[in-house]
Design an enzyme around this catalytic site. Structure first.
Site: not given
Ligand code: ARG
Length: 254
Positions: A75, A153, A247
């Protein structure tokens, strides 16, 4: 297909209905517009499937932006796209030295105790980033330790309902963090494990209308009894990446 797995919700063998995913995302965008919000869309980039979770790219307060520095290399490149967006708006952008995932782990309550940032750590964001955010943004930051890997998160465990109050699931936090939250927010809407695991707390509220995942029927009922108007949206395909309403949305605090 889910291309990689960096949280317990992601399963690289699980099929994803891309058309449905796009339709659900459109539904979320239309819901926010219908409620009177202005929605800017950050264009997706090839090779960055998690970009749909726009909350993670930065965190802004008073037009000042604290950039993200992603934990996982998959990411990392998303941060630059967010940076370009904020620079186009003319907002002051600060490059982070510490690992943090933007609004995934930071939130702000302008009317709580004179303006308070709540920040999560334990899975993604480093606690050192909390101090860095306080330096950049000039607002007190309350550090809260997350303890359940499914709730990796802060924005899956806690969200503001208005400028001064929150909804949260205590079981996602360390015992000390639970005490801190009970002290700061005695009137909070306290959610259950089921509310959290149906991504109900991953919500966006304007102080009255609370946009939340349609599977979170229990939380919708608690919010209704607390005087809010739940606005359910279907985001089943987005859940396969480990995210829901909040998210997908980065709040712009100008
Ligand atoms: N697949 C993403 C990750 O694991 C999902 C992010 C979800 N975003 C959030 N704000 N909780 O990073």
């Amino acid at each position: 297909m889910v291309e990689y797995a960096i949280n317990p919700w992601m399963d690289t063998n699980a099929p994803v209905d891309t058309e449905l995913a796009v339709k659900q995302w459109e539904g979320l965008r239309e819901t926010l517009v219908r409620l009177g919000h202005t929605v800017h869309v950050l264009l997706p980039e090839i090779g960055l499937p998690d970009m749909v979770y726009a909350a993670n790219g930065a965190f802004s307060v008073d037009g000042v932006v604290y950039g993200a520095k992603f934990k996982y290399p998959q990411r990392a490149a998303e941060a630059a796209a967010h940076r370009r967006f904020y620079e186009t708006l003319g907002w002051r952008y600060h490059l982070a030295s510490e690992t943090n995932e933007g609004e995934g782990d930071f939130t702000y309550l302008p009317a709580a105790h004179g303006g308070l940032i709540l920040a999560g750590h334990g899975f993604r964001t480093e606690v050192a980033a909390h101090a860095e955010a306080q330096e950049v943004l000039g607002r007190p930051v309350i550090s809260l330790r997350l303890t359940d890997p499914r709730i990796y998160h802060l924005d899956v465990a806690l969200q503001p309902l208005d400028d001064a109050n929150i909804a949260y699931y205590p079981g996602a936090f360390s015992e000390s963090a639970q005490k801190v939250l009970a002290q700061l927010f005695p009137d909070a809407v306290v959610a259950t494990e089921e509310d959290a695991l149906t991504f109900g707390l991953n919500l966006v509220s304007d102080g009255r209308n609370v946009v939340l995942n349609s599977e979170a029927t229990g939380l919708a009922a608690s919010l209704r009894s607390a005087g809010y108007v739940p606005v359910p949206v279907e985001l089943s395909e987005l859940k396969k990446g480990g995210g829901s309403v909040k998210c997908c949305v980065a709040e712009l605090r100008g």
